[in-house]
Scaffold this motif. Structure first.
Motif, PDB file in Angstrom:
ATOM      1  N   HIS A 215      -4.335   4.738 -13.343  1.00 50.91           N
ATOM      2  CA  HIS A 215      -4.482   5.867 -13.204  1.00 50.91           C
ATOM      3  C   HIS A 215      -4.411   6.228 -11.655  1.00 50.91           C
ATOM      4  O   HIS A 215      -3.662   6.937 -11.175  1.00 50.91           O
ATOM      5  N   ILE A 216      -5.379   5.508 -10.953  1.00 52.12           N
ATOM      6  CA  ILE A 216      -5.598   5.937  -9.498  1.00 52.12           C
ATOM      7  C   ILE A 216      -4.359   5.305  -8.897  1.00 52.12           C
ATOM      8  O   ILE A 216      -3.694   6.135  -7.987  1.00 52.12           O
ATOM      9  N   ALA A 217      -3.917   4.146  -9.127  1.00 51.04           N
ATOM     10  CA  ALA A 217      -2.779   3.482  -8.742  1.00 51.04           C
ATOM     11  C   ALA A 217      -1.398   4.673  -8.478  1.00 51.04           C
ATOM     12  O   ALA A 217      -0.691   4.800  -7.719  1.00 51.04           O
ATOM     13  N   GLY A 218      -1.198   4.950  -9.892  1.00 50.61           N
ATOM     14  CA  GLY A 218      -0.179   5.847  -9.949  1.00 50.61           C
ATOM     15  C   GLY A 218      -0.368   6.963  -9.139  1.00 50.61           C
ATOM     16  O   GLY A 218       0.935   7.846  -9.069  1.00 50.61           O
ATOM     17  N   LYS A 219      -1.336   7.777  -9.110  1.00 56.55           N
ATOM     18  CA  LYS A 219      -1.558   8.685  -8.283  1.00 56.55           C
ATOM     19  C   LYS A 219      -1.462   8.588  -6.659  1.00 56.55           C
ATOM     20  O   LYS A 219      -1.065   9.405  -5.953  1.00 56.55           O
ATOM     21  N   MET A 220      -1.686   7.394  -6.284  1.00 55.79           N
ATOM     22  CA  MET A 220      -1.961   7.123  -4.673  1.00 55.79           C
ATOM     23  C   MET A 220      -0.746   6.670  -4.229  1.00 55.79           C
ATOM     24  O   MET A 220      -0.660   6.599  -2.939  1.00 55.79           O
ATOM     25  N   THR A 221       0.164   5.891  -5.031  1.00 54.29           N
ATOM     26  CA  THR A 221       1.269   5.325  -4.363  1.00 54.29           C
ATOM     27  C   THR A 221       2.189   6.181  -3.840  1.00 54.29           C
ATOM     28  O   THR A 221       2.576   7.342  -4.467  1.00 54.29           O
ATOM     29  N   LYS A 222       2.870   6.064  -2.624  1.00 58.17           N
ATOM     30  CA  LYS A 222       3.491   6.882  -2.064  1.00 58.17           C
ATOM     31  C   LYS A 222       4.874   6.412  -2.035  1.00 58.17           C
ATOM     32  O   LYS A 222       6.050   6.927  -2.170  1.00 58.17           O
ATOM     33  N   THR A 223       5.244   4.936  -2.382  1.00 56.71           N
ATOM     34  CA  THR A 223       6.360   4.417  -2.482  1.00 56.71           C
ATOM     35  C   THR A 223       6.883   4.158  -3.854  1.00 56.71           C
ATOM     36  O   THR A 223       7.918   3.946  -4.174  1.00 56.71           O
TER      37      THR A 223
END
Length: 360
Positions: A140-148
């Motif tokens: 969940h956090i990863a999906g929200k924080m990735t910019k690429t």
């Protein structure tokens, strides 16, 4: 002559007392796949060993052997522990499964506890943690924080435990970011800082700005820190020395309460072969502090997800979910728990959307 007899009797009595004291002390052995200073998996198992010492003091003696390869050498180490008088032996890696069963047959009075495996015997229990619950929060956090929109995953070995983690992280990243894609590198090791660093660098070169890992060293954290602007998560232990960034949260394995309870069971004669698989709710899986590098709204969402998983209100594998080939696995509203744990325990497929192959 009388003095000699008295001294002899006293020596015999002292020897018997010493023997009795030794017999009263429960000896507990631990077989570790990595070094106790790995900062991850083995470090946390050794924290569990220390919890046993703290709980029972001089009523217990603990011994351990670290960095034991998964194979014939593991059987030799377990055998020696049993010969040296261990009453209970924890074997703390999946690849020790057959060796644990083999040695247990030779020493039926010794109790064995095997981590993350599935083969039991009258004197062999199995135990594991629902790491996939923690992966859901990380996803969940990863999906929200990735910019690429590219998330890298360093995988150890293609066993169900690791595959479950990849699937759970991907599903929850995809749920909040439909454009996300996963790049997976198989390191074929639990602990090898050089390989893990190389894997992290390769993923970063492929555009990943978030790295998840199912390996045990902090090398990926260091690689991400050197690269800058790459998000990471602690694996097995907090890895808080890299907080608040790149490490923004972690999965923490807390084995202490289980190790204390199973040691006590040996001491009081109530030990029996069991299969234990606990998660966030039982405290065996912890979610490390989510740092302020995570936006406040995302942090709140992740904590709500953690709490829903802990209470059982939500299951990390809730349908509709298809397998990678498009065939249905879970219908809308169904959860993996509806069908028992067998499907999860033997998971050998990726979910739909993952563009990768599971190696043999």
């Amino acid at each position: 002559m009388k003095l000699t007899k008295l001294l002899t009797s006293a020596a015999v009595a002292l020897g018997l007392a010493t023997t009795a004291m030794a017999a009263d002390k429960t000896k507990v052995g631990f077989v570790y796949v990595g070094p106790v200073g790995d900062g991850g998996w083995t470090y946390e198992h050794d924290q569990g060993r220390k919890a046993v010492v703290e709980a029972f003091g001089d009523k217990v003696e603990t011994v351990y052997v670290e960095s034991v390869p998964e194979g014939p050498d593991a059987e030799r180490v377990m055998t020696q522990m049993a010969l040296d008088g261990a009453d209970l032996i924890f074997t703390t890696s999946f690849g020790y499964m057959d060796q644990t069963i083999n040695v247990a047959k030779k020493f039926p009075k010794v109790k064995f506890e095997h981590a993350t495996g599935y083969k039991q015997a009258e004197n062999v229990s199995v135990y594991s943690a629902r790491f996939y619950e923690g992966r859901a929060v990380q996803g969940h956090i990863a999906g929200k924080m990735t910019k690429t929109n590219t998330i890298g995953y360093i995988a150890s070995f293609p066993i169900p435990e690791v595959i479950r983690g990849i699937n759970s992280a991907y599903l929850h990243a995809k749920k909040v970011n439909p454009d996300v894609q996963f790049k997976i590198v198989w390191a074929y090791t639990w602990f090898d800082p050089a390989k893990e660093a190389d894997a992290a660098k390769a993923l970063i070169e492929q555009g990943a700005d978030v790295i998840l890992q199912h390996t045990d060293s902090t090398a990926p954290q260091a690689a991400a820190q050197a690269a800058g602007n790459v998000v990471t998560f602690g694996q097995a232990s907090d890895m808080g020395e890299y907080a608040p960034f790149p490490r923004v949260s972690s999965i923490i394995d807390d084995w202490g309460p289980y190790y204390v309870a199973r040691t006590k069971a040996v001491m009081d004669g109530t030990w029996a072969s069991v299969s234990t698989w606990d998660g966030i709710g039982a405290g065996m899986v912890g979610i490390g502090e989510i740092s302020d590098a995570v936006p406040a709204d995302v942090k709140a969402e992740a904590e709500a997800l953690r709490d829903a998983l802990a209470s059982g209100e939500y299951h990390a594998f809730t349908g509709p979910i298809n397998k990678q080939d498009g065939s249905a696995w879970l219908a809308a509203g169904e959860t993996a728990a509806d069908f028992g744990d067998d499907g999860l325990a033997g998971m050998n497929f990726y979910v739909e959307g993952l563009d990768a192959e599971i190696p043999n």
